[in-house]
Design a protein around this motif. Sequence first.
Motif, PDB file in Angstrom:
ATOM      1  N   GLN A 138     -29.512  33.931  -4.564  1.00 50.03           N
ATOM      2  CA  GLN A 138     -30.014  34.971  -4.599  1.00 50.03           C
ATOM      3  C   GLN A 138     -30.452  36.405  -5.000  1.00 50.03           C
ATOM      4  OE1 GLN A 138     -33.694  33.203  -4.143  1.00 50.03           O
ATOM      5  NE2 GLN A 138     -32.833  31.698  -3.670  1.00 50.03           N
ATOM      6  N   ASP A 139     -28.805  36.079  -5.797  1.00 47.02           N
ATOM      7  CA  ASP A 139     -28.593  37.396  -5.683  1.00 47.02           C
ATOM      8  C   ASP A 139     -29.115  38.589  -4.651  1.00 47.02           C
ATOM      9  OD1 ASP A 139     -27.291  38.812  -8.231  1.00 47.02           O
ATOM     10  OD2 ASP A 139     -29.046  40.200  -8.720  1.00 47.02           O
ATOM     11  N   VAL A 140     -28.901  38.476  -3.778  1.00 52.76           N
ATOM     12  CA  VAL A 140     -28.673  39.251  -2.587  1.00 52.76           C
ATOM     13  C   VAL A 140     -27.651  39.936  -2.548  1.00 52.76           C
ATOM     14  CG1 VAL A 140     -29.601  39.930   0.044  1.00 52.76           C
ATOM     15  CG2 VAL A 140     -30.063  38.051  -1.647  1.00 52.76           C
ATOM     16  N   ALA A 141     -26.829  40.998  -2.046  1.00 56.14           N
ATOM     17  CA  ALA A 141     -25.692  41.763  -2.219  1.00 56.14           C
ATOM     18  C   ALA A 141     -25.682  42.358  -0.616  1.00 56.14           C
ATOM     19  CB  ALA A 141     -25.100  42.890  -2.744  1.00 56.14           C
ATOM     20  N   LEU A 142     -24.627  41.636  -0.186  1.00 54.18           N
ATOM     21  CA  LEU A 142     -23.473  41.453   1.376  1.00 54.18           C
ATOM     22  C   LEU A 142     -22.655  42.772   1.555  1.00 54.18           C
ATOM     23  CD1 LEU A 142     -23.827  37.476   2.193  1.00 54.18           C
ATOM     24  CD2 LEU A 142     -26.058  39.606   2.516  1.00 54.18           C
ATOM     25  N   THR A 143     -22.939  43.615   2.751  1.00 53.80           N
ATOM     26  CA  THR A 143     -21.574  44.283   2.393  1.00 53.80           C
ATOM     27  C   THR A 143     -21.354  45.225   3.675  1.00 53.80           C
ATOM     28  OG1 THR A 143     -20.574  46.663   1.021  1.00 53.80           O
ATOM     29  CG2 THR A 143     -23.165  46.757   1.801  1.00 53.80           C
ATOM     30  N   ASP A 144     -20.511  45.921   3.951  1.00 54.48           N
ATOM     31  CA  ASP A 144     -20.181  46.004   5.094  1.00 54.48           C
ATOM     32  C   ASP A 144     -21.086  47.039   5.638  1.00 54.48           C
ATOM     33  OD1 ASP A 144     -19.868  49.038   3.836  1.00 54.48           O
ATOM     34  OD2 ASP A 144     -17.098  48.143   3.767  1.00 54.48           O
ATOM     35  N   SER A 145     -21.479  47.415   7.027  1.00 52.04           N
ATOM     36  CA  SER A 145     -22.312  48.597   7.309  1.00 52.04           C
ATOM     37  C   SER A 145     -22.285  49.710   6.434  1.00 52.04           C
ATOM     38  CB  SER A 145     -22.139  49.210   8.711  1.00 52.04           C
ATOM     39  OG  SER A 145     -22.235  47.829   9.606  1.00 52.04           O
ATOM     40  N   ALA A 146     -21.411  50.714   5.938  1.00 43.35           N
ATOM     41  CA  ALA A 146     -21.047  51.716   5.495  1.00 43.35           C
ATOM     42  C   ALA A 146     -21.362  52.020   4.006  1.00 43.35           C
ATOM     43  CB  ALA A 146     -19.400  51.876   5.181  1.00 43.35           C
ATOM     44  N   ALA A 147     -21.303  50.456   3.280  1.00 42.97           N
ATOM     45  CA  ALA A 147     -22.158  50.991   2.038  1.00 42.97           C
ATOM     46  C   ALA A 147     -23.232  50.116   2.006  1.00 42.97           C
ATOM     47  CB  ALA A 147     -21.021  50.010   1.365  1.00 42.97           C
ATOM     48  N   ALA A 148     -24.033  50.045   3.175  1.00 45.04           N
ATOM     49  CA  ALA A 148     -25.204  49.560   3.031  1.00 45.04           C
ATOM     50  C   ALA A 148     -26.455  50.620   3.031  1.00 45.04           C
ATOM     51  CB  ALA A 148     -25.902  48.277   3.946  1.00 45.04           C
TER      52      ALA A 148
END
Length: 207
Positions: free
Chosen positions: A83-93
């Motif tokens: 779905q083109d959702v970007a999953l990242t870490d808390s610092a970059a979200a």
Amino acid sequence: MAALSALFRGFIPFSAAIAALALSGCNEHVSPAASTSPAPGAQIVASGYSPRPAAIAITQMEGAPAPLQSQFMAYFNAAAGQQDVALTDSAAARYLVRGYISAFPVDGGARLTCVWDIYDRTNHRAQRLNDEIALRGAAPDPWTLVDSAALSALAQRSASELAAYLSNTPEALAATARNANDAVKNAVAPASPDAPRPQALSYAPAR
């Protein structure tokens, strides 16, 4: 009278400054579409824009037995990527997400539910998403009715609704506007016709 006149002379520049600030605020263009995100509880319709600029970090997932929870997250991560959702870490979200899965008995079977609470960087809850699917069967423990097909279906539905919400966020709309502006700036203007090349002069021999 002189004192009153001096008072008005001091007041007028101050009033003019306030008016100038007000006018500058009115003249600043803000896209109506980018002004708000969907209200909590409202039906969410995908904007058609990519949700990728509104990257998220899943900071919590609980409620299900550990094996089922791990399996659900594997399905969800795959569906979110589609779905083109970007999953990242808390610092970059841009948004922090907490998830909860539950199963409870109902007549004729059970309900498997998933709740996502979405928080912005100020720890304000921006949205709550709820999804559920029906499970057929009868068992003292509703979790025994949950299989891979049920987890996959719930993960797909959750990822789709999450992507729809994120596509309406200010981050997604602003990125789309920037890309549109860049496309206009980078558009190649039609080439002008080549000017005729100068011809070499020739001289007839003198007679």
